[in-house]
Design an enzyme around this catalytic site. Structure first.
Site, PDB file in Angstrom:
ATOM      1  N   CYS A 112      42.699  74.379 -42.697  1.00 14.77           N
ATOM      2  CA  CYS A 112      42.082  73.195 -43.265  1.00 14.77           C
ATOM      3  C   CYS A 112      41.888  73.343 -44.780  1.00 14.77           C
ATOM      4  CB  CYS A 112      40.773  72.898 -42.534  1.00 14.77           C
ATOM      5  SG  CYS A 112      40.228  71.186 -42.648  1.00 14.77           S
ATOM      6  N   HIS A 113      40.655  73.422 -45.265  1.00 12.38           N
ATOM      7  CA  HIS A 113      40.400  73.643 -46.686  1.00 12.38           C
ATOM      8  C   HIS A 113      40.370  75.130 -47.049  1.00 12.38           C
ATOM      9  CE1 HIS A 113      39.026  69.465 -46.273  1.00 12.38           C
ATOM     10  NE2 HIS A 113      39.160  69.353 -47.578  1.00 12.38           N
TER      11      HIS A 113
END
Length: 198
Positions: A112-113
């Site tokens: 994800c991030h």
């Protein structure tokens, strides 16, 4: 997967605001596979999760980032969440710790991030990766080859896009950690040295 990672020691690095399921699912998968796992953080005693739309639970911190070196671990996992990597990527000790895994060609898994933190290492030139879509330009500017796939592996570097990709992410993460060191580091192989802060 039982005992596939017996004898392996894995570091999960998080700051406040990590996406809860992106820690709990990999942690569960790693332990089920027999790995020893430490939750490492700049926070001293506990670190707070973000659960989709609001704050989640507090999780105990096994070790503070100032007390660890990459050489003590076989692999690194970086959960996402918007706030979490934004804190981590500005912490010199975290970046030195992460660079140590690149230097030793050890598996790194980021979802994800989570890949945001990896940009600060200067180690992404020529690496095939994915992430949450808002990081695409940042990763491309760092030299990565960004693709929109549920899980991408490049010489021990495992990346995924969102919590929906967690089953594929966890499976590939365990495979890469079981394989051990990956000697090829792409265009950044010429970098070297030991990165430690006193």
């Amino acid at each position: 997967m039982e005992n596939q990672l017996k004898g392996k020691k894995v570091a999960i690095v998080v700051a406040n605001g990590f996406e809860e399921v992106e820690l709990t699912k990999p942690l569960e998968a790693l332990r089920e596979a027999g790995a020893t796992v430490d939750i490492i953080s700049p926070e001293e005693k506990s670190v707070r999760a973000w659960a989709e739309t609001d704050w989640g639970k507090d999780y105990p911190v096994d070790k503070n980032i100032k007390d660890v070196i990459a050489q003590d671990y076989d692999a690194l996992v970086l959960p996402g969440g918007v706030m979490n990597p934004d804190h981590l990527r500005t912490n010199d000790r975290v970046i030195a710790f992460v660079i140590g895994f690149f230097d030793d060609s050890k598996p790194i898994a980021a979802i994800c991030h989570g890949p945001w933190t990896l940009i600060e290492t200067g180690e992404l030139d020529g690496r095939k990766m994915t992430s949450f879509k808002s990081l695409k330009t940042d990763l491309e500017n760092a030299g990565a080859l960004w693709v929109d796939e549920e899980v991408v592996t490049d010489n021990g570097l495992v990346t995924s896009r969102t919590p929906k990709d967690l089953p594929a992410f966890c499976k590939k993460m365990i495979e890469e950690i079981a394989e051990g060191r990956h000697d090829q580091r792409g265009n950044s192989a010429k970098r070297g040295g030991v990165h430690q802060l006193g």
